[in-house]
Scaffold this motif. Structure first.
Motif: not given
Length: 219
Positions: A144-159, A173-183
């Motif tokens: 998931l990180y490789k799809i959305n390699s955003t600076v500050g993205l935390s494996f523990l907090k955001n994925i 799985g999901l990524i929740h970052l800056n108020g946006n969620t991707s599945f």
């Protein structure tokens, strides 16, 4: 799986000289290749170029952004992974995709708290089963990180990886970052003491799919 998505895995058994035959690298990648001190890393680097050739691409069709993420010049998505004697790529015509391969190691039991809430896995008493499951979680989050390699993205907090049974070979799985969620849809497999997971981004309204509970068989 979507027919426009292809996954290739290579077991590195060839010599560096054999793998170098027929491979032409860009100046940037040639510099990277020559700077690799590990022969296994160099062999892995070359084997990935052979995997790309299976899809009709050469090294000149590939470029890297400022974060080191690979891209294809024709607009298709690509993700690359290398772990010990295995390499892999995923190529997707239309869907953002990521892939990761990791060796199943005892070390993951010590670092799990850095990337996932370990209390969720307390019911698993068998250390081998726990190691396998945590490796899937790590590979899923890495893909998931490789799809959305955003600076500050935390494996523990955001994925987050939805719970799964090891026999299911699939989860979400999901990524929740800056108020946006991707599945994301995640597939995984195990071979020769290694784990591979690859992820495909789902449509933006896929929250209901994510919330459907998995049928688990693990304790």
């Amino acid at each position: 799986m979507d027919p426009d998505v292809r996954v290739h895995i290579w077991k590195i058994t060839e010599t560096e000289e054999a793998l170098a035959k027929g491979i032409s690298l860009t100046p940037h990648c040639q510099e990277r290749y020559e700077g690799m001190k590990s022969e296994l890393h160099r062999r892995g680097f070359l084997s990935i170029r052979h995997l790309m050739a299976l899809e009709g691409y050469t090294d000149h069709d590939l470029y890297y952004d400022t974060l080191g993420k690979p891209h294809l010049r024709d607009g298709s998505y690509i993700s690359i992974t290398h772990s010990y004697n295995f390499t892999g790529i995923i190529v997707s015509n239309h869907i953002p995709a990521g892939i990761d391969i990791e060796k199943q190691r005892e070390k993951i039991l010590k670092i799990a708290h850095k990337f996932t809430p370990v209390s969720e896995y307390n019911p698993i008493k068998d250390p081998i089963q726990l190691r396998r499951k945590l490796t899937v979680v790590w590979c899923g989050k890495e893909s998931l990180y490789k799809i959305n390699s955003t600076v500050g993205l935390s494996f523990l907090k955001n994925i987050d990886i939805r719970d799964f049974g090891l026999d299911q070979l699939r989860t979400t799985g999901l990524i929740h970052l800056n108020g946006n969620t991707s599945f994301f849809d995640i597939h995984f497999l195990e071979f020769e003491g290694s784990t591979c997971a690859f992820a495909l981004q789902l449509r933006s309204d896929a929250s209901e799919e994510y919330l459907i509970p998995n049928k688990k068989t693990d304790p």
